[in-house]
Design a protein around this motif. Structure first.
Motif, short mmCIF file in Angstrom:
data_model
loop_
_atom_site.label_atom_id
_atom_site.label_comp_id
_atom_site.label_asym_id
_atom_site.label_seq_id
_atom_site.Cartn_x
_atom_site.Cartn_y
_atom_site.Cartn_z
N ALA A 344 0.83 -1.21 0.00
CA ALA A 344 0.00 0.00 0.00
C ALA A 344 0.86 1.26 0.00
CB ALA A 344 -0.92 -0.01 1.22
N GLU A 345 1.92 1.26 0.81
CA GLU A 345 2.77 2.45 0.90
C GLU A 345 3.50 2.72 -0.42
OE1 GLU A 345 2.50 0.59 5.01
OE2 GLU A 345 2.71 -0.10 2.94
N VAL A 346 4.00 1.66 -1.03
CA VAL A 346 4.71 1.79 -2.31
C VAL A 346 3.75 2.27 -3.40
CG1 VAL A 346 5.77 0.45 -4.17
CG2 VAL A 346 6.62 0.24 -1.83
N GLY A 351 2.13 6.24 -7.08
CA GLY A 351 0.99 6.89 -7.72
C GLY A 351 1.05 8.40 -7.59
N ALA A 352 1.40 8.89 -6.41
CA ALA A 352 1.48 10.34 -6.19
C ALA A 352 2.64 10.96 -6.97
CB ALA A 352 1.62 10.64 -4.70
N THR A 377 9.52 6.19 5.87
CA THR A 377 10.06 4.83 5.85
C THR A 377 11.29 4.71 6.75
OG1 THR A 377 9.23 4.60 3.59
CG2 THR A 377 10.79 2.92 4.33
N ASN A 378 12.08 5.77 6.83
CA ASN A 378 13.19 5.78 7.78
C ASN A 378 12.68 5.62 9.22
OD1 ASN A 378 15.77 5.90 6.55
ND2 ASN A 378 15.41 8.03 5.92
N ARG A 388 12.23 -7.71 5.19
CA ARG A 388 12.99 -7.91 3.96
C ARG A 388 12.13 -7.72 2.71
NH1 ARG A 388 13.62 -12.82 4.54
NH2 ARG A 388 15.48 -12.84 5.85
N GLU A 389 10.93 -8.30 2.71
CA GLU A 389 10.05 -8.18 1.54
C GLU A 389 9.66 -6.74 1.27
OE1 GLU A 389 5.65 -9.62 -0.07
OE2 GLU A 389 6.41 -10.39 1.84
N GLY A 390 9.30 -6.02 2.33
CA GLY A 390 8.94 -4.62 2.16
C GLY A 390 10.11 -3.80 1.66
N ALA A 391 11.31 -4.07 2.18
CA ALA A 391 12.51 -3.35 1.74
C ALA A 391 12.76 -3.56 0.25
CB ALA A 391 13.71 -3.77 2.56
#
Length: 401
Positions: A344-346, A351-352, A377-378, A388-391
Protein backbone atom coordinates in the motif's frame (compact mmCIF):
# COMPACT_ATOMS: atom_id res chain seq x y z
CA UNK A 1 -4.64 10.64 -14.75
CA UNK A 2 -3.65 11.53 -18.29
CA UNK A 3 -0.25 13.00 -19.10
CA UNK A 4 -0.56 16.75 -19.60
CA UNK A 5 1.97 19.17 -21.04
CA UNK A 6 2.05 22.93 -21.49
CA UNK A 7 1.90 23.46 -25.24
CA UNK A 8 3.78 26.62 -26.23
CA UNK A 9 1.73 26.78 -29.42
CA UNK A 10 -1.59 27.22 -27.58
CA UNK A 11 -0.23 28.60 -24.27
CA UNK A 12 -2.36 25.96 -22.52
CA UNK A 13 -1.89 22.85 -20.41
CA UNK A 14 -3.19 20.06 -22.65
CA UNK A 15 -3.73 16.34 -22.41
CA UNK A 16 -1.04 14.64 -24.46
CA UNK A 17 -2.48 12.46 -27.21
CA UNK A 18 0.05 11.26 -29.80
CA UNK A 19 -0.86 10.83 -33.45
CA UNK A 20 -0.34 7.08 -33.22
CA UNK A 21 -1.53 5.36 -30.06
CA UNK A 22 1.35 4.26 -27.84
CA UNK A 23 4.00 5.83 -30.10
CA UNK A 24 5.70 9.20 -29.54
CA UNK A 25 7.73 10.86 -32.27
CA UNK A 26 9.85 13.64 -30.83
CA UNK A 27 12.42 16.08 -32.22
CA UNK A 28 14.90 17.93 -30.02
CA UNK A 29 17.21 20.72 -31.13
CA UNK A 30 20.75 19.46 -30.60
CA UNK A 31 24.15 21.11 -30.34
CA UNK A 32 25.98 23.32 -32.79
CA UNK A 33 29.29 21.49 -32.68
CA UNK A 34 31.89 24.25 -32.83
CA UNK A 35 32.79 24.12 -29.12
CA UNK A 36 32.10 22.18 -25.94
CA UNK A 37 28.46 22.34 -24.82
CA UNK A 38 27.85 24.67 -21.86
CA UNK A 39 25.61 24.05 -18.87
CA UNK A 40 22.85 26.18 -20.38
CA UNK A 41 22.72 23.72 -23.28
CA UNK A 42 22.60 20.83 -20.84
CA UNK A 43 19.69 22.40 -18.98
CA UNK A 44 17.67 21.77 -22.17
CA UNK A 45 19.11 18.30 -22.77
CA UNK A 46 18.40 17.20 -19.18
CA UNK A 47 14.81 18.50 -19.44
CA UNK A 48 14.37 16.52 -22.66
CA UNK A 49 15.84 13.46 -20.97
CA UNK A 50 13.30 13.81 -18.15
CA UNK A 51 10.50 14.13 -20.71
CA UNK A 52 11.71 11.08 -22.63
CA UNK A 53 12.07 8.97 -19.49
CA UNK A 54 8.61 9.88 -18.21
CA UNK A 55 6.97 9.06 -21.53
CA UNK A 56 8.68 5.66 -21.48
CA UNK A 57 7.68 5.17 -17.83
CA UNK A 58 4.08 5.81 -18.91
CA UNK A 59 4.33 3.03 -21.48
CA UNK A 60 4.99 4.96 -24.67
CA UNK A 61 7.48 3.84 -27.26
CA UNK A 62 9.59 6.92 -28.00
CA UNK A 63 11.41 7.70 -31.22
CA UNK A 64 13.59 10.71 -30.52
CA UNK A 65 15.66 12.60 -33.07
CA UNK A 66 18.33 15.08 -32.00
CA UNK A 67 20.14 16.89 -34.78
CA UNK A 68 23.84 17.71 -34.84
CA UNK A 69 24.35 21.11 -36.47
CA UNK A 70 27.73 20.65 -38.11
CA UNK A 71 27.53 23.42 -40.70
CA UNK A 72 26.50 26.93 -39.70
CA UNK A 73 27.91 30.46 -39.49
CA UNK A 74 29.72 29.98 -36.15
CA UNK A 75 31.29 26.71 -37.29
CA UNK A 76 32.63 28.24 -40.50
CA UNK A 77 34.03 31.14 -38.47
CA UNK A 78 35.75 28.66 -36.12
CA UNK A 79 37.21 26.74 -39.07
CA UNK A 80 38.55 29.96 -40.51
CA UNK A 81 39.99 31.12 -37.17
CA UNK A 82 41.74 27.81 -36.44
CA UNK A 83 42.59 26.66 -39.96
CA UNK A 84 40.88 23.35 -39.17
CA UNK A 85 38.84 21.49 -41.82
CA UNK A 86 35.10 21.35 -41.09
CA UNK A 87 34.84 17.59 -40.46
CA UNK A 88 37.92 17.53 -38.25
CA UNK A 89 36.68 20.41 -36.10
CA UNK A 90 33.14 19.11 -35.71
CA UNK A 91 34.19 15.49 -35.06
CA UNK A 92 36.14 16.59 -31.98
CA UNK A 93 33.12 18.35 -30.49
CA UNK A 94 30.63 15.65 -31.53
CA UNK A 95 32.73 13.07 -29.68
CA UNK A 96 32.93 15.38 -26.66
CA UNK A 97 29.16 15.89 -26.73
CA UNK A 98 28.46 12.17 -26.53
CA UNK A 99 30.96 11.82 -23.69
CA UNK A 100 29.15 14.61 -21.83
CA UNK A 101 25.77 12.92 -22.37
CA UNK A 102 27.16 9.78 -20.79
CA UNK A 103 28.61 11.74 -17.88
CA UNK A 104 25.19 13.26 -17.12
CA UNK A 105 23.40 9.92 -17.68
CA UNK A 106 21.28 11.35 -20.48
CA UNK A 107 19.70 8.53 -22.45
CA UNK A 108 20.67 8.30 -26.09
CA UNK A 109 18.13 9.34 -28.71
CA UNK A 110 17.29 6.89 -31.48
CA UNK A 111 18.76 9.14 -34.18
CA UNK A 112 21.48 11.81 -34.24
CA UNK A 113 21.46 13.06 -37.85
CA UNK A 114 24.27 15.41 -38.83
CA UNK A 115 23.36 18.24 -41.17
CA UNK A 116 26.24 17.57 -43.57
CA UNK A 117 24.95 14.02 -44.14
CA UNK A 118 21.54 15.31 -45.28
CA UNK A 119 22.31 17.94 -47.93
CA UNK A 120 20.27 16.07 -50.63
CA UNK A 121 17.17 16.10 -48.38
CA UNK A 122 17.59 19.85 -47.83
CA UNK A 123 17.99 20.49 -51.55
CA UNK A 124 14.82 18.49 -52.28
CA UNK A 125 12.88 20.44 -49.65
CA UNK A 126 14.05 23.80 -51.02
CA UNK A 127 13.06 22.71 -54.54
CA UNK A 128 9.62 21.74 -53.24
CA UNK A 129 9.20 25.17 -51.64
CA UNK A 130 10.43 26.83 -54.83
CA UNK A 131 7.96 24.89 -56.97
CA UNK A 132 5.11 25.99 -54.68
CA UNK A 133 6.06 29.67 -54.95
CA UNK A 134 7.45 30.21 -51.45
CA UNK A 135 10.98 31.28 -52.42
CA UNK A 136 12.91 33.81 -54.46
CA UNK A 137 16.53 34.08 -55.52
CA UNK A 138 18.88 36.99 -54.90
CA UNK A 139 22.62 37.07 -55.58
CA UNK A 140 22.63 33.30 -56.03
CA UNK A 141 21.04 32.61 -52.62
CA UNK A 142 17.49 31.33 -52.14
CA UNK A 143 15.20 32.94 -49.55
CA UNK A 144 11.90 31.97 -47.99
CA UNK A 145 9.13 34.54 -48.53
CA UNK A 146 7.49 35.15 -45.15
CA UNK A 147 4.57 36.84 -46.91
CA UNK A 148 3.47 33.47 -48.30
CA UNK A 149 2.78 32.07 -44.81
CA UNK A 150 0.08 34.15 -43.08
CA UNK A 151 0.34 32.16 -39.83
CA UNK A 152 3.95 33.22 -39.24
CA UNK A 153 4.49 34.17 -35.58
CA UNK A 154 1.79 31.86 -34.19
CA UNK A 155 4.25 30.01 -31.92
CA UNK A 156 6.07 32.99 -30.43
CA UNK A 157 3.06 35.34 -30.68
CA UNK A 158 5.18 37.62 -32.82
CA UNK A 159 3.06 40.32 -34.47
CA UNK A 160 4.32 40.85 -38.00
CA UNK A 161 2.62 44.27 -38.07
CA UNK A 162 4.92 45.43 -35.25
CA UNK A 163 8.18 45.04 -37.15
CA UNK A 164 10.64 47.76 -36.31
CA UNK A 165 11.34 50.31 -39.00
CA UNK A 166 13.78 49.04 -41.57
CA UNK A 167 13.39 45.42 -40.59
CA UNK A 168 11.70 44.36 -43.80
CA UNK A 169 13.79 42.68 -46.48
CA UNK A 170 15.95 39.62 -46.04
CA UNK A 171 18.56 38.32 -43.65
CA UNK A 172 21.53 36.06 -44.33
CA UNK A 173 22.66 35.36 -40.78
CA UNK A 174 21.55 32.06 -39.27
CA UNK A 175 20.62 33.75 -35.99
CA UNK A 176 19.11 37.17 -35.45
CA UNK A 177 17.01 39.17 -33.03
CA UNK A 178 13.24 38.89 -32.61
CA UNK A 179 12.65 42.43 -33.94
CA UNK A 180 14.25 41.43 -37.21
CA UNK A 181 11.69 39.00 -38.66
CA UNK A 182 12.66 38.89 -42.32
CA UNK A 183 12.84 36.57 -45.27
CA UNK A 184 15.51 34.07 -44.34
CA UNK A 185 18.06 32.15 -46.36
CA UNK A 186 17.27 28.56 -47.26
CA UNK A 187 20.36 28.18 -49.44
CA UNK A 188 23.39 30.45 -49.23
CA UNK A 189 25.44 31.05 -52.34
CA UNK A 190 29.14 30.35 -51.97
CA UNK A 191 31.32 33.21 -50.76
CA UNK A 192 35.08 33.27 -50.59
CA UNK A 193 35.03 33.44 -46.78
CA UNK A 194 33.28 30.04 -46.70
CA UNK A 195 36.58 28.46 -47.74
CA UNK A 196 36.09 24.78 -48.51
CA UNK A 197 32.65 24.58 -46.90
CA UNK A 198 30.28 24.24 -49.85
CA UNK A 199 28.34 21.70 -51.90
CA UNK A 200 27.79 21.53 -55.65
CA UNK A 201 24.02 20.98 -56.10
CA UNK A 202 21.15 21.72 -58.47
CA UNK A 203 20.72 24.93 -56.50
CA UNK A 204 24.26 25.99 -57.29
CA UNK A 205 27.43 26.00 -55.24
CA UNK A 206 26.71 26.86 -51.63
CA UNK A 207 25.45 25.56 -48.31
CA UNK A 208 22.15 25.31 -46.47
CA UNK A 209 20.81 27.88 -44.03
CA UNK A 210 20.46 26.70 -40.45
CA UNK A 211 16.66 26.63 -40.34
CA UNK A 212 16.14 24.31 -43.31
CA UNK A 213 18.39 21.68 -41.69
CA UNK A 214 15.98 20.83 -38.87
CA UNK A 215 12.93 20.66 -41.14
CA UNK A 216 14.60 18.33 -43.61
CA UNK A 217 16.01 15.98 -40.95
CA UNK A 218 12.87 15.85 -38.81
CA UNK A 219 10.77 14.99 -41.87
CA UNK A 220 13.13 12.22 -42.91
CA UNK A 221 13.04 10.42 -39.55
CA UNK A 222 9.63 11.40 -38.13
CA UNK A 223 7.42 12.26 -41.11
CA UNK A 224 5.72 15.44 -42.29
CA UNK A 225 3.75 15.73 -39.05
CA UNK A 226 4.84 14.49 -35.63
CA UNK A 227 4.00 14.74 -31.94
CA UNK A 228 6.57 16.74 -29.96
CA UNK A 229 9.24 19.34 -30.65
CA UNK A 230 11.39 20.63 -27.80
CA UNK A 231 14.17 23.12 -27.27
CA UNK A 232 15.29 26.13 -25.31
CA UNK A 233 13.06 29.19 -25.25
CA UNK A 234 15.76 31.04 -27.20
CA UNK A 235 15.09 28.72 -30.16
CA UNK A 236 11.42 29.69 -30.35
CA UNK A 237 12.12 32.75 -32.47
CA UNK A 238 13.26 32.77 -35.17
CA UNK A 239 14.37 29.15 -35.50
CA UNK A 240 11.20 27.28 -34.59
CA UNK A 241 8.96 29.82 -36.32
CA UNK A 242 11.00 29.34 -39.49
CA UNK A 243 10.81 25.55 -39.17
CA UNK A 244 7.02 25.74 -38.98
CA UNK A 245 6.74 28.11 -41.93
CA UNK A 246 8.91 26.15 -44.34
CA UNK A 247 7.60 22.73 -43.24
CA UNK A 248 3.91 23.58 -43.42
CA UNK A 249 4.32 25.41 -46.73
CA UNK A 250 6.10 22.36 -48.18
CA UNK A 251 3.70 19.71 -46.91
CA UNK A 252 0.36 21.41 -46.30
CA UNK A 253 -0.12 19.73 -42.90
CA UNK A 254 0.45 20.69 -39.27
CA UNK A 255 4.18 20.32 -38.63
CA UNK A 256 4.17 19.63 -34.88
CA UNK A 257 1.25 19.14 -32.45
CA UNK A 258 2.97 19.94 -29.13
CA UNK A 259 5.83 22.37 -28.59
CA UNK A 260 7.69 22.39 -25.26
CA UNK A 261 10.35 24.98 -24.40
CA UNK A 262 12.56 25.24 -21.34
CA UNK A 263 13.49 28.57 -19.78
CA UNK A 264 16.95 30.07 -19.52
CA UNK A 265 19.68 28.97 -17.15
CA UNK A 266 21.27 31.71 -15.05
CA UNK A 267 24.46 31.29 -13.04
CA UNK A 268 24.64 32.81 -9.56
CA UNK A 269 21.67 35.02 -10.41
CA UNK A 270 23.04 36.47 -13.63
CA UNK A 271 22.73 35.64 -17.29
CA UNK A 272 25.56 33.30 -18.21
CA UNK A 273 28.18 35.17 -20.22
CA UNK A 274 31.94 35.09 -20.61
CA UNK A 275 32.00 38.81 -19.89
CA UNK A 276 30.50 38.13 -16.44
CA UNK A 277 33.00 35.36 -15.69
CA UNK A 278 30.17 32.89 -15.07
CA UNK A 279 30.25 30.90 -18.31
CA UNK A 280 30.85 27.18 -17.71
CA UNK A 281 30.97 24.08 -19.82
CA UNK A 282 30.23 20.78 -18.12
CA UNK A 283 33.96 20.04 -18.37
CA UNK A 284 34.82 23.24 -16.51
CA UNK A 285 32.71 22.09 -13.55
CA UNK A 286 34.16 18.57 -13.60
CA UNK A 287 37.67 20.04 -13.52
CA UNK A 288 36.65 21.92 -10.38
CA UNK A 289 35.81 18.57 -8.80
CA UNK A 290 32.02 18.74 -8.78
CA UNK A 291 29.97 15.54 -8.83
CA UNK A 292 28.34 15.09 -12.26
CA UNK A 293 25.19 13.66 -10.66
CA UNK A 294 24.91 16.76 -8.47
CA UNK A 295 25.17 18.85 -11.65
CA UNK A 296 22.40 16.76 -13.22
CA UNK A 297 20.31 17.20 -10.07
CA UNK A 298 20.60 21.00 -10.14
CA UNK A 299 19.74 21.10 -13.85
CA UNK A 300 16.80 18.74 -13.31
CA UNK A 301 15.04 19.86 -10.16
CA UNK A 302 13.78 23.31 -11.21
CA UNK A 303 10.64 23.03 -13.36
CA UNK A 304 11.62 23.28 -16.99
CA UNK A 305 9.44 26.36 -17.66
CA UNK A 306 10.98 28.29 -14.75
CA UNK A 307 14.35 30.06 -15.05
CA UNK A 308 16.95 27.88 -13.34
CA UNK A 309 19.56 29.62 -11.18
CA UNK A 310 22.67 27.46 -11.18
CA UNK A 311 24.49 28.26 -7.93
CA UNK A 312 27.47 26.51 -6.38
CA UNK A 313 25.77 26.17 -3.00
CA UNK A 314 22.97 24.38 -4.90
CA UNK A 315 25.55 21.77 -5.93
CA UNK A 316 26.32 21.17 -2.26
CA UNK A 317 22.60 20.82 -1.48
CA UNK A 318 22.29 18.41 -4.41
CA UNK A 319 25.06 16.25 -2.98
CA UNK A 320 23.18 16.13 0.32
CA UNK A 321 19.94 15.10 -1.40
CA UNK A 322 21.71 12.38 -3.37
CA UNK A 323 23.44 11.14 -0.22
CA UNK A 324 20.09 10.99 1.55
CA UNK A 325 18.72 8.70 -1.16
CA UNK A 326 21.92 6.64 -1.24
CA UNK A 327 21.91 6.17 2.56
CA UNK A 328 18.21 5.24 2.42
CA UNK A 329 18.96 2.52 -0.13
CA UNK A 330 21.85 1.18 1.94
CA UNK A 331 19.61 0.89 5.02
CA UNK A 332 16.98 -0.98 3.00
CA UNK A 333 19.55 -3.43 1.63
CA UNK A 334 20.73 -4.28 5.14
CA UNK A 335 17.29 -5.48 6.29
CA UNK A 336 17.42 -9.26 6.65
CA UNK A 337 14.51 -9.97 8.99
CA UNK A 338 10.95 -10.91 8.16
CA UNK A 339 8.26 -8.29 8.45
CA UNK A 340 5.21 -6.80 6.78
CA UNK A 341 5.13 -5.97 3.08
CA UNK A 342 4.85 -2.40 1.81
CA UNK A 343 2.30 -2.85 -0.99
CA UNK A 344 0.00 0.00 0.00
CA UNK A 345 2.77 2.45 0.90
CA UNK A 346 4.71 1.79 -2.31
CA UNK A 347 1.59 2.07 -4.46
CA UNK A 348 0.62 5.34 -2.77
CA UNK A 349 4.07 6.88 -3.21
CA UNK A 350 4.50 5.78 -6.80
CA UNK A 351 0.99 6.89 -7.72
CA UNK A 352 1.48 10.34 -6.19
CA UNK A 353 4.94 10.70 -7.79
CA UNK A 354 3.57 9.79 -11.23
CA UNK A 355 0.60 12.14 -10.80
CA UNK A 356 2.98 15.04 -10.20
CA UNK A 357 5.07 14.10 -13.23
CA UNK A 358 1.97 13.73 -15.39
CA UNK A 359 1.23 17.37 -14.57
CA UNK A 360 3.68 18.97 -17.01
CA UNK A 361 6.71 17.22 -15.51
CA UNK A 362 6.27 18.73 -12.03
CA UNK A 363 9.58 17.36 -10.80
CA UNK A 364 9.69 19.41 -7.58
CA UNK A 365 6.30 18.05 -6.54
CA UNK A 366 7.37 14.52 -7.45
CA UNK A 367 10.56 14.80 -5.40
CA UNK A 368 8.54 16.20 -2.50
CA UNK A 369 6.45 13.03 -2.58
CA UNK A 370 9.59 10.90 -2.68
CA UNK A 371 11.31 12.59 0.26
CA UNK A 372 8.15 12.45 2.36
CA UNK A 373 8.16 8.71 1.72
CA UNK A 374 11.87 8.45 2.60
CA UNK A 375 11.27 10.24 5.90
CA UNK A 376 8.32 8.05 6.88
CA UNK A 377 10.06 4.83 5.85
CA UNK A 378 13.19 5.78 7.78
CA UNK A 379 10.97 6.10 10.86
CA UNK A 380 9.64 2.60 10.25
CA UNK A 381 13.17 1.27 9.96
CA UNK A 382 14.06 3.01 13.22
CA UNK A 383 11.16 1.13 14.81
CA UNK A 384 12.05 -2.18 13.09
CA UNK A 385 8.60 -2.36 11.51
CA UNK A 386 9.72 -3.11 7.98
CA UNK A 387 10.93 -6.50 6.79
CA UNK A 388 12.99 -7.91 3.96
CA UNK A 389 10.05 -8.18 1.54
CA UNK A 390 8.94 -4.62 2.16
CA UNK A 391 12.51 -3.35 1.74
CA UNK A 392 12.79 -5.11 -1.63
CA UNK A 393 9.50 -3.56 -2.75
CA UNK A 394 10.78 -0.09 -1.86
CA UNK A 395 14.10 -0.67 -3.63
CA UNK A 396 12.30 -1.84 -6.77
CA UNK A 397 10.13 1.29 -6.68
CA UNK A 398 13.19 3.52 -6.31
CA UNK A 399 14.68 1.88 -9.39
CA UNK A 400 11.51 2.67 -11.35
CA UNK A 401 11.35 6.25 -10.13
Amino acid sequence: MAVRFYNTLTRKLEEFTPIESGQVRMYTCGPTVYNFAHIGNFRAYVFEDLLRRHLKYRGYQVTQVMNLTDVEDKIIKACRATGTPLKELTRKFIDAFFEDLQTLRIERAEHYPAATDHIPEMVDLIKKLRDKGHTYEADGSIYFKLSTFPNYGRLSHFDMSQLKAGASGRVDNDEYEAEDARDFALWKAYEEEDGEVYWETELGRGRPGWHIECSAMSMKYLGASFDLHTGGIDNMFPHHENEIAQSECANGVTFVRYWMHCAHLMVEGRKMAKSFGNFYTLRDLLEKGYNPLAIRWVLLTTHYRQPNNFAFDALEAADQALNRIRDFRLRLKEIATDGPAMDAEVASCEGAFAEQMDNDLNISGALGVLFDFVRETNKRMDQNTIGREGAQQVLAMLDRL
